[in-house]
Write a protein that holds these residues in place. Structure first.
Motif, PDB file in Angstrom:
ATOM      1  N   UNK A 175       0.630 -14.678  10.251  1.00  0.00           N
ATOM      2  CA  UNK A 175       0.938 -15.594  11.364  1.00  0.00           C
ATOM      3  C   UNK A 175       1.869 -14.815  12.333  1.00  0.00           C
ATOM      4  N   UNK A 176       2.540 -14.115  11.961  1.00  0.00           N
ATOM      5  CA  UNK A 176       3.615 -13.175  12.614  1.00  0.00           C
ATOM      6  C   UNK A 176       4.046 -11.911  11.963  1.00  0.00           C
ATOM      7  N   UNK A 177       4.894 -10.984  12.733  1.00  0.00           N
ATOM      8  CA  UNK A 177       5.290  -9.855  11.803  1.00  0.00           C
ATOM      9  C   UNK A 177       6.774 -10.297  11.469  1.00  0.00           C
ATOM     10  N   UNK A 178       7.087  -9.515  10.376  1.00  0.00           N
ATOM     11  CA  UNK A 178       8.520  -9.560   9.762  1.00  0.00           C
ATOM     12  C   UNK A 178       9.379  -8.977  10.908  1.00  0.00           C
ATOM     13  N   UNK A 230       3.843  -4.825  -5.113  1.00  0.00           N
ATOM     14  CA  UNK A 230       4.436  -4.619  -4.020  1.00  0.00           C
ATOM     15  C   UNK A 230       3.459  -5.309  -2.505  1.00  0.00           C
ATOM     16  N   UNK A 231       4.187  -5.256  -1.606  1.00  0.00           N
ATOM     17  CA  UNK A 231       3.594  -5.893  -0.187  1.00  0.00           C
ATOM     18  C   UNK A 231       3.981  -4.755   0.740  1.00  0.00           C
ATOM     19  N   UNK A 232       2.885  -4.394   1.521  1.00  0.00           N
ATOM     20  CA  UNK A 232       3.146  -3.808   2.978  1.00  0.00           C
ATOM     21  C   UNK A 232       2.813  -4.329   3.999  1.00  0.00           C
ATOM     22  N   UNK A 233       3.804  -4.969   5.110  1.00  0.00           N
ATOM     23  CA  UNK A 233       3.470  -5.462   6.106  1.00  0.00           C
ATOM     24  C   UNK A 233       3.430  -4.542   7.202  1.00  0.00           C
ATOM     25  N   UNK A 234       2.046  -4.718   8.036  1.00  0.00           N
ATOM     26  CA  UNK A 234       2.046  -3.535   9.160  1.00  0.00           C
ATOM     27  C   UNK A 234       1.689  -4.174  10.185  1.00  0.00           C
ATOM     28  N   UNK A 253       3.864  -0.823  16.927  1.00  0.00           N
ATOM     29  CA  UNK A 253       2.734  -0.601  15.910  1.00  0.00           C
ATOM     30  C   UNK A 253       2.268  -1.668  15.120  1.00  0.00           C
ATOM     31  N   UNK A 254       3.177  -2.705  14.968  1.00  0.00           N
ATOM     32  CA  UNK A 254       2.910  -3.929  13.773  1.00  0.00           C
ATOM     33  C   UNK A 254       1.740  -4.644  14.313  1.00  0.00           C
ATOM     34  N   UNK A 255       0.749  -4.934  13.331  1.00  0.00           N
ATOM     35  CA  UNK A 255      -0.157  -5.332  13.765  1.00  0.00           C
ATOM     36  C   UNK A 255      -0.667  -6.991  12.795  1.00  0.00           C
ATOM     37  N   UNK A 256       0.620  -7.583  12.454  1.00  0.00           N
ATOM     38  CA  UNK A 256       0.298  -8.988  11.575  1.00  0.00           C
ATOM     39  C   UNK A 256      -0.627  -8.718  10.428  1.00  0.00           C
ATOM     40  N   UNK A 257      -0.500  -7.959   9.721  1.00  0.00           N
ATOM     41  CA  UNK A 257      -1.406  -7.683   8.708  1.00  0.00           C
ATOM     42  C   UNK A 257      -0.527  -7.289   7.307  1.00  0.00           C
ATOM     43  N   UNK A 258      -1.169  -7.503   6.172  1.00  0.00           N
ATOM     44  CA  UNK A 258      -0.213  -7.073   4.831  1.00  0.00           C
ATOM     45  C   UNK A 258      -1.791  -6.481   3.980  1.00  0.00           C
ATOM     46  N   UNK A 259      -1.054  -5.525   3.338  1.00  0.00           N
ATOM     47  CA  UNK A 259      -1.935  -4.919   2.301  1.00  0.00           C
ATOM     48  C   UNK A 259      -1.219  -5.085   0.712  1.00  0.00           C
ATOM     49  N   UNK A 291       0.702  -1.244  -0.009  1.00  0.00           N
ATOM     50  CA  UNK A 291       0.101  -0.012   0.010  1.00  0.00           C
ATOM     51  C   UNK A 291       0.897   1.272   0.033  1.00  0.00           C
ATOM     52  N   UNK A 292       0.320   2.338  -0.020  1.00  0.00           N
ATOM     53  CA  UNK A 292       0.869   3.673  -0.195  1.00  0.00           C
ATOM     54  C   UNK A 292       1.789   4.252   1.131  1.00  0.00           C
ATOM     55  N   UNK A 293       1.389   3.537   2.330  1.00  0.00           N
ATOM     56  CA  UNK A 293       1.939   4.012   3.473  1.00  0.00           C
ATOM     57  C   UNK A 293       3.040   3.213   3.779  1.00  0.00           C
ATOM     58  N   UNK A 294       3.825   3.905   4.425  1.00  0.00           N
ATOM     59  CA  UNK A 294       5.208   2.913   5.122  1.00  0.00           C
ATOM     60  C   UNK A 294       5.295   2.438   6.263  1.00  0.00           C
ATOM     61  N   UNK A 295       5.402   1.255   6.774  1.00  0.00           N
ATOM     62  CA  UNK A 295       5.600   0.657   8.141  1.00  0.00           C
ATOM     63  C   UNK A 295       6.904   0.318   8.306  1.00  0.00           C
ATOM     64  N   UNK A 296       7.404   0.819   9.665  1.00  0.00           N
ATOM     65  CA  UNK A 296       8.797   0.487  10.105  1.00  0.00           C
ATOM     66  C   UNK A 296       9.132  -0.942  10.311  1.00  0.00           C
ATOM     67  N   UNK A 297      10.228  -1.275  10.489  1.00  0.00           N
ATOM     68  CA  UNK A 297      10.817  -2.737  10.586  1.00  0.00           C
ATOM     69  C   UNK A 297      10.266  -3.297  11.918  1.00  0.00           C
TER      70      UNK A 297
END
Length: 167
Positions: free
Chosen positions: A55-58, A163-167, A31-37, A21-27
């Motif tokens: 199932x987890x966060x990067x 693209x993938x955005x993990x959040x 704030x990580x929510x175990x989701x991907x857009x 997605x267009x927003x950025x998530x930090x490593x």
């Protein structure tokens, strides 16, 4: 052959599958929510989804839950009259030192005008965008596993088309 171009979009979308997605998530961080857009644009068609469960966060290895992408539980939508279904729960592994993510196997079906084509890709590589958890695909090819003669035998997605955005 609008149909073939549109089915290519669906294939690339799910293969890259596995999201952006267009927003950025930090490593990392609370704030990580175990989701991907996810988003992809191919041949004038756009496919997107938001909030798919993982199932987890990067950078931990994770699995993406197909039921949270596919309808009715997910919100995958495509322009151009395409429908798509992710047939598996892809596993994504991360190499933070190299800035890479790898999806093991992506198995999808795209349908347009009543014609369904199923494709599979293995070891899809994505490059991390800076220090974010947004990943952009390297070029890859998906091979047809079922579908009629109107379905191409394989489809190739150019680098940067998904693209993938993990959040």
């Amino acid at each position: 052959m609008r149909q073939i171009s549109a089915l290519t979009c669906v294939t690339a979308l799910i293969i890259a599958a596995t999201a952006g997605a267009a927003t950025a998530a930090h490593a990392s961080g609370p704030a990580a929510t175990q989701q991907v857009d996810g988003v992809i644009v191919v041949s004038g068609s756009t496919c997107t989804w938001t909030g798919a469960r993982t199932s987890a966060n990067p950078p931990a290895s994770l699995t993406i839950d197909r039921s949270s992408i596919n309808a009715p539980g997910g919100n995958l939508s495509c322009s151009g009259g395409i429908t798509a279904v992710l047939n598996n729960n892809p596993t994504v592994t991360f190499d933070d030192a190299a800035g890479l993510a790898r999806a093991d196997v992506i198995d999808i079906t795209g349908t347009q005008y009543g014609i369904s084509c199923r494709y599979k890709a293995s070891n899809v590589l994505l490059n991390r965008d800076g220090t974010t958890r947004r990943y952009v695909n390297q070029a890859f090819t998906a091979t047809k596993t079922s579908g009629g003669f109107l379905c191409p035998g394989s489809v190739t997605t150019a680098a940067g088309d998904a693209s993938l955005l993990f959040r």
